[in-house]
Design an enzyme around this catalytic site. Structure first.
Site, short mmCIF file in Angstrom:
data_model
loop_
_atom_site.label_atom_id
_atom_site.label_comp_id
_atom_site.label_asym_id
_atom_site.label_seq_id
_atom_site.Cartn_x
_atom_site.Cartn_y
_atom_site.Cartn_z
N CYS A 1 0.84 -1.20 0.00
CA CYS A 1 0.00 0.00 0.00
C CYS A 1 0.88 1.25 0.00
CB CYS A 1 -0.94 0.05 1.19
SG CYS A 1 -2.17 -1.26 1.26
N ARG B 1 6.14 -0.63 -4.00
CA ARG B 1 5.76 -1.17 -2.70
C ARG B 1 4.79 -2.35 -2.83
NH1 ARG B 1 6.60 2.29 1.70
NH2 ARG B 1 4.71 1.56 2.73
N TRP C 1 -3.05 -2.72 -1.56
CA TRP C 1 -2.69 -4.14 -1.60
C TRP C 1 -3.77 -4.86 -0.81
CZ3 TRP C 1 -0.83 -8.25 1.53
CH2 TRP C 1 -0.10 -9.24 0.86
N ASN D 1 -3.25 2.85 5.13
CA ASN D 1 -2.31 1.72 5.08
C ASN D 1 -2.39 0.98 6.40
OD1 ASN D 1 -1.47 2.68 2.63
ND2 ASN D 1 0.61 3.20 3.27
N GLY D 2 -2.49 -0.33 6.36
CA GLY D 2 -2.51 -1.10 7.60
C GLY D 2 -3.75 -1.97 7.70
N SER E 1 16.25 -10.32 4.67
CA SER E 1 17.02 -9.82 5.82
C SER E 1 17.35 -10.97 6.78
CB SER E 1 16.23 -8.73 6.55
OG SER E 1 16.02 -7.62 5.70
N SER F 1 16.22 -4.96 8.68
CA SER F 1 15.09 -4.67 7.79
C SER F 1 15.54 -3.66 6.74
CB SER F 1 13.91 -4.12 8.59
OG SER F 1 12.90 -3.62 7.74
N GLN F 2 15.36 -4.00 5.47
CA GLN F 2 15.72 -3.07 4.40
C GLN F 2 14.96 -1.77 4.55
OE1 GLN F 2 15.69 -0.66 1.12
NE2 GLN F 2 13.85 -1.84 1.45
N THR G 1 9.10 -3.04 8.47
CA THR G 1 8.48 -4.37 8.46
C THR G 1 7.69 -4.58 9.75
OG1 THR G 1 10.39 -5.12 7.19
CG2 THR G 1 8.95 -6.82 8.10
N GLU H 1 18.68 -17.95 0.07
CA GLU H 1 18.41 -16.66 -0.56
C GLU H 1 18.23 -16.81 -2.07
OE1 GLU H 1 17.99 -12.57 -1.44
OE2 GLU H 1 17.54 -13.83 0.29
N LYS I 1 14.84 -15.92 -4.30
CA LYS I 1 14.79 -15.07 -5.49
C LYS I 1 14.09 -15.80 -6.65
CE LYS I 1 16.28 -11.59 -3.76
NZ LYS I 1 15.53 -12.09 -2.64
N GLU J 1 10.34 -15.85 -5.87
CA GLU J 1 9.75 -14.51 -5.97
C GLU J 1 9.55 -14.07 -7.40
OE1 GLU J 1 11.19 -11.75 -2.28
OE2 GLU J 1 12.78 -12.45 -3.60
N HIS K 1 18.83 -37.31 4.42
CA HIS K 1 17.69 -37.34 5.33
C HIS K 1 16.40 -36.93 4.63
CE1 HIS K 1 20.24 -38.04 8.86
NE2 HIS K 1 21.11 -37.22 8.26
N LYS L 1 7.01 -4.60 -1.44
CA LYS L 1 8.37 -4.27 -1.01
C LYS L 1 8.46 -4.08 0.49
CE LYS L 1 12.71 -3.18 -1.71
NZ LYS L 1 13.64 -4.26 -2.09
#
Length: 674
Positions: free
Chosen positions: A2, A33, A92, A119-120, A370, A414-415, A419, A547, A551, A554, A570, A669
């Site tokens: 959002c 975002r 969003w 937002n939220g 992160s 956190s980038q 977050t 990581e 990617k 995503e 295993h 984002k």
């Protein structure tokens, strides 16, 4: 996720079409975002009439909203507006599917008396909705946000003679709300006024004036008694800008993100939780119901340049950010590494270093990429600090109500610094008395403001939803922290010198990895039709696998899994056959022989491993289906070089599938809700 963008011009003549253009451009800056619909609200009367609010909303991209605006035939686009408020939003979906009806702004009634962008997530919206329905309100959307606009109208109607300020009305409204939010309100009852507030969601105010501002520090007004924290009487319009005359021309920009305001102004105020910012007659006030730790809000200067949030010569932001990594890692280290004296100095941590060295344990708390940077650096942090290092997913950490002690040091990585789960974990750890350390890329973010100390990774703006350069900069920042803590340990001198040398050489080696782009693009041609890709590694490179797999998931929507090679027998070995594509990381470190054992096991079961290895490794060549050769560096830094081919591979596969690499479906984002 959002995005909010609002614009108020006071004594600055602007055509209505220019207002629309400013709002649309602001939303475009917030697209990264993540969102699935967009909308805006402006004064919709003929001429300068402010008695009507026109709401335009559309499902899909901001470009679809632009088309909807062009189709509006009743908008008087050329009228000059001396004072006007426009609010806009990218949504969003959380409550209700993406649709024009569920998009923001949401309204109080069919006459649009009160409109709000949000937002939220409200956690008590069902109770509010039930209460309002009993009062006769009819709901038209599935959103929690509609409750806010209708609650504001209900409170307004309950005031005799309607003698209540817009700011006071907003305060009474948010007192009924539970959950996380950032809100901007507009109303036909308060033309030319705007109110903004936040609790948990990011929100800033940009200020543009041709005349020098009278102050850079805005004292908070305590609502109810109209007094400063010092007890002195406060004028209702105390936060005077320029010379304090109401005739002074000024513009305000309200946004979730600095990237949307930087082309207009670099002067911003970051609102804190429960701040209520209102603009009336062109003057800004910031109110609170009760004081917090700070009794002022400073006007800060953004060090962001417009060129940094443009694509330049690259096709996408993600491609640009991958290729910026030689420069971004230099910026992360600049001024902090002294190679001659073998020292690391990070000013944000210096005052707390004694407390950190005396702590019981280090706890790194993060989400997504992160979190993977914390996995990547845990081993070297344990080695250099000789302290136990725990890594925690923020959401799981909160679910377990994890025991935290006063002599713990908790890192929050956190980038965005916004977050939601990470911020809630931060508040929990602060309540337990632990020292909190922020590692973030965004100056002025909630993490940077609310932690006791911290480090900005200085990677530069990252627009692509899938993180690339922020990961490598977080990686380096955490290693520099370990070097700083261990500088007085004689037994670590040679190891520290080896790592410092590796950091010094790293940018050139990243440049060399990026020259493999065409080779990786050819590999993507081969993998584009695959449905699954396993990524295997061990030791320092396990984080690279996780990581890299993230990617691939995503960006390509392909199933991918990062597998700890020590666990091969295993369970994961059962998946290996000639049709299962496998990528293995086999660069040289102390676990090389064990990793090669895993490669041979995959090869023996007719697997076709694509291997990331160091140059001229003939032993790997015996078992690899294909090789991607990366330069060799210190073991704890090798993961930075090894992850870049995986970033490029996921980018090229997604591009060949004609997918949007900058804004993957269903992702955002900045994850600002739980």
């Amino acid at each position: 996720m959002c995005g909010i963008f609002a614009y108020l011009n006071y004594m600055v003549p602007v055509k209505r079409q220019e207002v629309l253009d400013i709002l649309i451009k602001g939303l475009q800056r917030l697209e990264y975002r993540g969102y699935d619909s967009a909308g805006l609200a402006i004064d919709g009367g003929q001429g300068a009439d402010q008695s009507v609010i026109n709401i335009i909303k559309q499902k899909g991209k901001v470009s679809e909203l632009q088309k909807a605006i062009l189709e509006q035939k009743d908008i008087d686009r050329d009228t000059l507006l001396e004072c006007h408020v426009g609010i806009s939003h990218t949504r969003w979906a959380t409550h209700g599917e993406p649709s024009p009806l569920n998009s923001h702004p949401q309204r109080s009634d069919e006459h649009n008396e009160f409109v709000v962008v949000h937002n939220g997530i409200l956690t008590n919206y069902k109770d509010i909705k039930m209460f309002l329905e009993k009062k006769g309100f009819k709901f038209e959307s599935e959103t929690d946000t509609e409750c806010i606009a209708k609650m504001m109208k209900h409170i307004y109607s309950s005031h005799e003679n309607k003698q209540v300020t817009f700011q006071k009305l907003a305060e009474e409204t948010i007192q009924q709300l539970e959950g996380a939010f950032a809100l901007v309100f507009k109303s036909t009852h308060y033309p030319g006024e705007v109110v903004a507030t936040r609790r948990g969601g990011p929100l800033l105010v940009g200020v543009r004036s041709k005349i020098k501002l009278a102050t850079n520090a805005f004292p908070i007004i305590i609502s109810g008694d109209g007094r400063y924290p010092s007890g002195k009487s406060a004028h209702p319009l105390m936060h005077q800008l320029s010379n304090g005359d109401e005739g002074d021309a000024i513009e305000y920009f309200f946004s979730s993100d600095a990237s949307a305001v930087i082309e207009h102004t670099n002067q911003v105020i970051y609102l804190e939780d429960d701040d209520v910012a209102s603009v009336c007659n062109g003057q800004l006030n910031i109110h609170r119901m009760k004081m917090n730790n700070s009794n002022i809000r400073e006007l800060k200067t953004l060090k962001l340049e417009l060129e940094q949030i443009m694509k330049g010569n690259y096709s996408t932001f993600m491609q640009k950010e991958i290729f910026e990594q030689p420069e971004s890692v230099v910026n992360t280290m600049r001024g902090r590494l002294n190679y001659e004296e073998n020292r690391v100095v990070m000013g944000g941590l210096a005052d707390h270093m004694g407390e950190i060295k005396r702590c019981r344990r280090l706890i790194m708390i993060a989400c997504g990429t992160s979190y993977n940077s914390a996995i990547a650096t845990r081993q070297i942090m344990e080695e250099l600090t000789e302290l136990p290092v725990m890594i925690e997913l923020a959401s799981d950490f909160l679910d377990r109500t994890t025991p935290i002690f006063r002599d713990d040091v908790c890192f929050f990585v956190s980038q965005s610094g916004e977050t939601a789960d990470t911020l809630m974990a931060l508040k929990y750890c602060k309540s337990k008395g632990a020292l909190t350390v922020g590692i973030t890329n965004v100056v002025g973010s909630s993490v940077s403001r609310e932690t006791d100390c911290g480090v900005h990774i200085n990677a530069g703006p990252e627009i692509g939803v899938a993180s690339t350069k922020a990961y490598t900069s977080q990686f380096i920042t955490l290693i520099m922290f370990a070097l700083m803590v261990s500088e007085d340990r004689i037994s670590m001198v040679s190891r520290r010198r080896e790592i410092m040398k590796g950091l010094h050489e790293l940018p050139k080696k990243i440049e060399k990895v990026l020259t493999m782009d065409e080779k990786i693009k050819a590999l993507a041609d081969e993998l584009v039709e695959e449905r699954s890709l396993l990524v295997m590694g061990r030791g320092y490179n396990y984080a690279t696998c996780v990581e890299g797999a993230l990617k691939i998931k995503e960006l390509t929507y392909m199933h991918s899994e990062g597998i700890q090679m020590g666990e091969l027998k295993h369970g994961p070995l059962a998946m290996i056959d000639p049709n299962m594509r496998v990528l293995m990381i086999c660069t040289k470190d102390k676990l090389y022989s064990k990793v090669m054992n895993g490669v041979q096991q995959v090869n023996a079961r007719q697997g076709r491993p694509v291997v990331i290895c160091n140059p001229d490794d003939e032993y790997v060549a015996q078992f690899a289906y294909k090789r991607l050769e990366v330069p060799e560096t210190v073991d704890c830094l090798q993961g930075i070089l090894n992850v870049i081919p995986l970033q490029l591979l996921s980018f090229h596969i997604a591009t060949k599938k004609n997918l949007d690499v900058d804004m993957p479906r269903n992702l955002a984002k900045s994850v600002t809700v739980e």
